[in-house]
Design a protein around this motif. Structure first.
Motif, PDB file in Angstrom:
ATOM      1  N   GLU A 101      -8.285   8.095   6.647  1.00 51.23           N
ATOM      2  CA  GLU A 101      -8.488   8.772   7.932  1.00 51.23           C
ATOM      3  C   GLU A 101      -7.246   8.657   8.810  1.00 51.23           C
ATOM      4  OE1 GLU A 101     -10.594  10.730   9.041  1.00 51.23           O
ATOM      5  OE2 GLU A 101     -12.481  10.467   7.971  1.00 51.23           O
ATOM      6  N   SER A 102      -6.624   7.483   8.794  1.00 52.50           N
ATOM      7  CA  SER A 102      -5.406   7.280   9.596  1.00 52.50           C
ATOM      8  C   SER A 102      -4.284   8.200   9.125  1.00 52.50           C
ATOM      9  CB  SER A 102      -4.952   5.823   9.506  1.00 52.50           C
ATOM     10  OG  SER A 102      -5.898   4.950  10.084  1.00 52.50           O
ATOM     11  N   ILE A 103      -4.166   8.356   7.814  1.00 55.26           N
ATOM     12  CA  ILE A 103      -3.141   9.239   7.265  1.00 55.26           C
ATOM     13  C   ILE A 103      -3.451  10.695   7.602  1.00 55.26           C
ATOM     14  CG2 ILE A 103      -2.086  10.107   5.132  1.00 55.26           C
ATOM     15  CD1 ILE A 103      -2.569   7.286   3.942  1.00 55.26           C
ATOM     16  N   ARG A 104      -4.714  11.074   7.439  1.00 52.25           N
ATOM     17  CA  ARG A 104      -5.130  12.466   7.673  1.00 52.25           C
ATOM     18  C   ARG A 104      -5.021  12.858   9.144  1.00 52.25           C
ATOM     19  NH1 ARG A 104      -5.341  16.433   4.702  1.00 52.25           N
ATOM     20  NH2 ARG A 104      -7.243  17.263   5.662  1.00 52.25           N
ATOM     21  N   SER A 105      -5.190  11.903  10.049  1.00 54.90           N
ATOM     22  CA  SER A 105      -5.133  12.220  11.479  1.00 54.90           C
ATOM     23  C   SER A 105      -3.740  12.653  11.928  1.00 54.90           C
ATOM     24  CB  SER A 105      -5.578  11.008  12.306  1.00 54.90           C
ATOM     25  OG  SER A 105      -4.573  10.001  12.287  1.00 54.90           O
ATOM     26  N   SER A 147       4.065  14.541   0.616  1.00 57.02           N
ATOM     27  CA  SER A 147       2.850  14.851  -0.153  1.00 57.02           C
ATOM     28  C   SER A 147       1.689  13.944   0.226  1.00 57.02           C
ATOM     29  CB  SER A 147       3.135  14.727  -1.649  1.00 57.02           C
ATOM     30  OG  SER A 147       4.118  15.660  -2.048  1.00 57.02           O
ATOM     31  N   ILE A 148       1.997  12.716   0.639  1.00 61.15           N
ATOM     32  CA  ILE A 148       0.938  11.790   1.057  1.00 61.15           C
ATOM     33  C   ILE A 148       0.210  12.356   2.273  1.00 61.15           C
ATOM     34  CG2 ILE A 148       0.499   9.521   2.095  1.00 61.15           C
ATOM     35  CD1 ILE A 148       2.831   8.456   0.358  1.00 61.15           C
ATOM     36  N   PHE A 149       0.955  12.872   3.232  1.00 62.46           N
ATOM     37  CA  PHE A 149       0.343  13.413   4.454  1.00 62.46           C
ATOM     38  C   PHE A 149      -0.349  14.750   4.212  1.00 62.46           C
ATOM     39  CE2 PHE A 149       3.211  10.272   6.244  1.00 62.46           C
ATOM     40  CZ  PHE A 149       2.439   9.722   7.253  1.00 62.46           C
ATOM     41  N   LYS A 150      -0.030  15.399   3.119  1.00 62.66           N
ATOM     42  CA  LYS A 150      -0.664  16.683   2.807  1.00 62.66           C
ATOM     43  C   LYS A 150      -1.810  16.532   1.812  1.00 62.66           C
ATOM     44  CE  LYS A 150       3.375  19.489   3.932  1.00 62.66           C
ATOM     45  NZ  LYS A 150       4.382  20.463   3.467  1.00 62.66           N
ATOM     46  N   SER A 151      -2.104  15.288   1.413  1.00 58.37           N
ATOM     47  CA  SER A 151      -3.209  15.033   0.484  1.00 58.37           C
ATOM     48  C   SER A 151      -4.549  15.098   1.207  1.00 58.37           C
ATOM     49  CB  SER A 151      -3.044  13.653  -0.168  1.00 58.37           C
ATOM     50  OG  SER A 151      -1.865  13.590  -0.930  1.00 58.37           O
ATOM     51  N   SER A 152      -5.577  15.449   0.466  1.00 57.41           N
ATOM     52  CA  SER A 152      -6.923  15.514   1.039  1.00 57.41           C
ATOM     53  C   SER A 152      -7.525  14.119   1.153  1.00 57.41           C
ATOM     54  CB  SER A 152      -7.824  16.382   0.161  1.00 57.41           C
ATOM     55  OG  SER A 152      -8.051  15.742  -1.091  1.00 57.41           O
ATOM     56  N   PHE A 153      -8.590  14.024   1.911  1.00 60.33           N
ATOM     57  CA  PHE A 153      -9.287  12.746   2.063  1.00 60.33           C
ATOM     58  C   PHE A 153      -9.746  12.227   0.700  1.00 60.33           C
ATOM     59  CE2 PHE A 153     -13.137  10.207   2.687  1.00 60.33           C
ATOM     60  CZ  PHE A 153     -12.727   9.315   3.665  1.00 60.33           C
ATOM     61  N   THR A 180       0.837  -1.209   0.000  1.00 61.87           N
ATOM     62  CA  THR A 180       0.000   0.000   0.000  1.00 61.87           C
ATOM     63  C   THR A 180       0.866   1.251   0.000  1.00 61.87           C
ATOM     64  OG1 THR A 180      -1.741  -1.158   1.207  1.00 61.87           O
ATOM     65  CG2 THR A 180      -1.829   1.237   1.215  1.00 61.87           C
ATOM     66  N   ALA A 181       1.954   1.228   0.751  1.00 59.49           N
ATOM     67  CA  ALA A 181       2.854   2.381   0.796  1.00 59.49           C
ATOM     68  C   ALA A 181       3.431   2.675  -0.584  1.00 59.49           C
ATOM     69  CB  ALA A 181       3.972   2.134   1.800  1.00 59.49           C
ATOM     70  N   ARG A 182       3.795   1.625  -1.315  1.00 59.82           N
ATOM     71  CA  ARG A 182       4.325   1.832  -2.664  1.00 59.82           C
ATOM     72  C   ARG A 182       3.251   2.394  -3.590  1.00 59.82           C
ATOM     73  NH1 ARG A 182       7.416  -2.560  -1.887  1.00 59.82           N
ATOM     74  NH2 ARG A 182       5.981  -3.993  -2.865  1.00 59.82           N
ATOM     75  N   THR A 183       2.029   1.907  -3.431  1.00 56.26           N
ATOM     76  CA  THR A 183       0.921   2.425  -4.239  1.00 56.26           C
ATOM     77  C   THR A 183       0.726   3.915  -3.978  1.00 56.26           C
ATOM     78  OG1 THR A 183      -0.199   0.280  -4.206  1.00 56.26           O
ATOM     79  CG2 THR A 183      -1.548   2.190  -4.741  1.00 56.26           C
ATOM     80  N   LEU A 184       0.782   4.299  -2.719  1.00 53.41           N
ATOM     81  CA  LEU A 184       0.653   5.713  -2.355  1.00 53.41           C
ATOM     82  C   LEU A 184       1.772   6.534  -2.980  1.00 53.41           C
ATOM     83  CD1 LEU A 184      -0.323   5.220   1.379  1.00 53.41           C
ATOM     84  CD2 LEU A 184      -1.696   6.520  -0.274  1.00 53.41           C
ATOM     85  N   LEU A 185       2.991   6.057  -2.889  1.00 49.68           N
ATOM     86  CA  LEU A 185       4.128   6.786  -3.442  1.00 49.68           C
ATOM     87  C   LEU A 185       4.022   6.915  -4.959  1.00 49.68           C
ATOM     88  CD1 LEU A 185       6.991   5.209  -1.307  1.00 49.68           C
ATOM     89  CD2 LEU A 185       6.301   7.602  -1.267  1.00 49.68           C
TER      90      LEU A 185
END
Length: 365
Positions: free
Chosen positions: A53-57, A32-38, A19-24
């Motif tokens: 939600e876990s990332i956004r928190s 940028s992942i942590f600054k992305s919107s929901f 999942t982390a690779r998919t996000l990257l």
């Protein structure tokens, strides 16, 4: 300089290596992942509302700050998946960790990397094999990976220190501890000629479920995995299966048919999951390695070997050539295919020729 966001990405609940690779791949970098919107996060395949939600928190950022302070205090390197220092062999594995914690000086991207693993209950036979293997590998300029466990792992690391071969221990816990505790002194010595590596942050205990994860790194870091002595249900066989799944070479020493500590090795060979070996030269032959001193040895070999007339003919046509295929050698020598194959093998085992992919051959040196 380690990134707070890179560490934090590995601490997000529900976000594993895939999942982390998919996000990257979809966002670009950890910050940028942590600054992305929901909405942006949930639009990424495989990222559901709970993960978004876990990332956004950003709860994991506070934990990452503590880990960042720890790695800076103890001078631990962090190797992120996209960095140049990250081991390229491991990066090619589909489930490679996104972040590695590393303390040491060994070059993880060296030209020859092997893993040596086996039973924790090593017999005298297994100990002797391991020590002889490492001794013989000293001339091949290798990095040796193992798991710092009791038995074959520890024997391999100690033998590497004795012969000044760089060796890295992959552990199933954070770098704030060493398990087993009896190997603390060994681990400290390895820092001067190798290192200690993990994917787990500080505070992670050596829990049972961490060791299969550790084993995938042991297999993924190397060109080949060598099983010295192992039972059928041992962790070494898990490492062998992982190496096979990564399309890496696997080698195993055979044992007596009724010896439980060799039953795993015998099973791997019997089921074509490993190549049978009896010494380091077998590995070098199958991997197409030349020793560090191959060039120096060539003139001595040519002077000391009594080559048959047809063997001299083969060597003569290969001299001053980059490489020739077996068909090209046949065309130039007109030696029958059966005899040609026999002579090529004999010359290769004598160290006069080297076999290359595609059934091509060249002289050593």
């Amino acid at each position: 300089m380690p990134s707070l966001y890179e560490i934090a990405l590995t601490l997000v609940p529900g976000v594993g290596a895939v999942t982390a690779r998919t996000l990257l791949e979809n966002v670009g970098d950890a910050e940028s992942i942590f600054k992305s919107s929901f909405a942006e996060l949930t639009a990424i395949p495989g990222v559901g509302p709970k993960t978004a939600e876990s990332i956004r928190s950003k709860d994991c950022l506070a934990q990452a700050e503590k880990e960042l302070a720890f790695v800076e205090k103890f001078k631990i390197k962090t190797l992120f998946y996209t960095s140049e220092e990250y081991p390229w062999r491991l990066r090619n594995c589909y489930d490679a960790p996104i972040l590695l914690y590393y303390k040491g000086n060994a070059e993880l991207n060296g030209s020859r990397v092997i893993s040596v693993v086996g039973t924790r209950s090593a017999t005298a036979y297994g100990r002797e094999l391991t020590e002889k293997l490492i001794d013989d590998l000293a001339s091949y300029d290798v990095l040796v990976i193992s798991g710092l466990a009791y038995g074959i792992d520890g024997i391999a690391h100690k033998a590497c220190l004795k012969h000044q071969i760089p060796t890295v221990g992959v552990v199933g816990h954070g770098l704030d501890r060493i398990y087993p505790a009896q190997h603390r002194s060994l681990a400290e010595k390895m820092l001067a000629c190798g290192g200690i590596l993990t994917e787990f942050p500080s505070g992670t205990k050596p829990d049972r479920e961490n060791f299969p994860k550790r084993n995938r790194i042991v297999a993924g870091l190397a060109d080949a995995t060598i099983i010295v002595e192992a039972a059928k249900n041992g962790g070494a066989l898990i490492t062998a299966e992982l190496a096979n799944s990564y399309d890496r070479d696997v080698f195993a020493f055979p044992g007596r048919v009724n010896d439980q500590f060799s039953s795993g090795c015998n099973h791997l060979v019997k089921t074509n999951r490993a190549n049978l070996i009896t010494e380091a030269k077998d590995i070098a032959y199958l991997m197409g390695w030349e020793t560090k001193d191959a060039g120096k040895l060539k003139p001595q070999l040519e002077l000391s070997l009594n080559l048959a007339p047809e063997e001299e003919k083969i060597v003569a046509v290969l001299k001053n050539q980059d490489a020739l295929s077996i068909d090209e050698i046949f065309s130039l020598t007109q030696i029958s295919p059966g005899k040609l194959a026999m002579h090529l093998l004999s010359l290769e085992m004598a160290g006069v020729l080297t076999a290359l992919p595609g059934k091509r051959y060249k002289t050593v040196g």
